[in-house]
Design an enzyme around this catalytic site. Structure first.
Site, PDB file in Angstrom:
ATOM      1  N   HIS A 122      -4.620  -3.285   6.605  1.00 43.34           N
ATOM      2  CA  HIS A 122      -4.436  -3.561   5.170  1.00 43.34           C
ATOM      3  C   HIS A 122      -5.786  -4.015   4.616  1.00 43.34           C
ATOM      4  CE1 HIS A 122      -3.092  -5.040   1.354  1.00 43.34           C
ATOM      5  NE2 HIS A 122      -3.585  -6.230   1.637  1.00 43.34           N
TER       6      HIS A 122
ATOM      7  N   ASP B 191       0.844  -1.201   0.000  1.00 41.81           N
ATOM      8  CA  ASP B 191       0.000   0.000   0.000  1.00 41.81           C
ATOM      9  C   ASP B 191       0.883   1.257   0.000  1.00 41.81           C
ATOM     10  OD1 ASP B 191      -2.452  -1.639   0.538  1.00 41.81           O
ATOM     11  OD2 ASP B 191      -1.313  -2.072   2.339  1.00 41.81           O
TER      12      ASP B 191
END
Ligand code: NAX
Length: 326
Positions: A187, A159
């Protein structure tokens, strides 16, 4: 020659591992002068495919590879491991809710945590990639008796990298010119990609790019990037996930550059109001293998709201595996 490091990888016949393993064997993570023994763990039906992966690893003739062990026995896989990549798990099937996924994966990570506690080296470093990675990490950590909880991380580096490249693309600048984005939280789609400390060519991202975009599309594009890859490729991210796992372990091993931080999901010490013990992504610096959460960042009410939203999800995930944390 250094003593070989033992590196355990679960889900080793899967697609992320297929991109990851040759790079570990080539010395990309632990160094070109550091021999490695790969200990590959799979479920029994995948052992034949795993033999093929092992053959291919030797066919790369990597200079740092000493041996490959293929097994479906968790304790054998974790035996004396110095580093563990937890990549294998139950995938999300059609119609499966996130809660179902969490409950199906919990017992797998209880078993792997117990195997790590029983068999791995006491200094082992464990990176959980398999989803829901923050909560799988929590379960693993709980059951790995005798191992310091700080040695368990979950991966938000993908990410972080996605956020970095989005800023570069939008500004038309080189990827290397972008520093210090932050991924906060889980996440998952609730993660908070934060550009408020990011710089592009040394200038604050908020001076270079439109604030509305940074608070809106930037954030949602990063959070939804996994889905966009599946829509385009028909399969989930693999090469980029393997790359992120490599970079996470490299950083843990070699540290962050002066003046820079990265994002890692680690055990909260209560910083920024995140309840202690949750596995949450923070901005961190790394020196000599020690991880420090970047302190003293001022969060606006909007930042706090975004972080809290993701923390609430982490709390509900923890609740869903409460039986496994007793
Ligand atoms: P694959 O389905 O290709 O491979 C998973 C492998 O795990 C399979 O070979 C399977 O046999 C094995 N496995 C299942 N249960 C196991 C067990 N108990 N012990 C050992 N091995 C077991 O999935 P892949 O694309 O490699 O993705 C792996 C995991 O990474 C998934 O959970 C996925 O959701 C997660 N991801 C996490 C990301 C992150 O940023 N944290 C991004 C990429 C990816 O989505």
């Amino acid at each position: 020659m250094n003593k070989p490091l033992r590196v355990a990888v679960t889900g080793a016949a899967g697609q992320i591992a297929y991109s990851l393993l040759p790079r570990i064997a080539q010395g990309e993570v632990f160094g070109k002068d550091q021999p490695v023994i790969l200990q590959l763990l799979e479920i029994t039906p995948a052992l034949k495919a795993l033999e093929g992966v092992s053959m291919e690893l030797f066919d790369c003739a990597p200079s740092t590879l000493v041996d490959v062990i293929c097994t479906d026995d968790a304790e054998k896989g974790m035996g004396d491991a110095d580093a563990v990549f937890l990549i294998g798990g139950m995938p999300r099937g059609p119609g499966m809710l996130r809660k179902d996924l969490i409950q199906k994966n919990g017992p797998i990570f209880r078993g792997q945590g117990a195997a790590i506690g029983a068999a791995a080296s006491k200094g082992v470093r464990v990176l959980t990639v398999a989803n829901p990675c923050n909560t799988n990490c929590l379960v693993t950590q709980f059951h790995a008796k005798g191992i310091d909880p700080k040695q368990f991380h979950a991966m938000t580096r993908l990410d972080h990298n996605r956020a970095t490249s989005q800023l570069a693309t939008k500004s038309g600048k080189a990827i290397a010119s972008v520093k210090n984005v932050i991924i906060w939280g889980n996440h998952s789609a609730t993660q908070f990609a934060d550009a408020s400390r990011a710089t592009i060519d040394g200038k604050p991202a908020y001076d270079v790019l439109d604030a509305e975009w940074l608070r809106g599309d930037f954030r949602s594009t990063v959070a939804q990037r996994g889905k966009a890859i599946i829509d385009a490729r028909g399969k989930s991210s693999a090469a980029s996930a393997a790359n992120a796992a490599i970079e996470h372990m490299q950083t843990w091993h070699h540290g962050t550059a002066e003046g820079e931080h990265t994002s890692m999901a680690i055990t909260s010490d209560g910083s920024y109001g995140v309840p202690e013990g949750l596995i949450c992504s923070f901005p961190v610096t790394v020196k000599n293998g020690e991880i420090s959460i970047v302190q003293g960042l001022e969060l606006s009410d909007w930042d706090k709201e975004n972080l809290q939203n993701s923390v609430d999800e982490l709390l509900s995930e923890r609740e869903a595996v409460a039986d496994l944390l007793k």
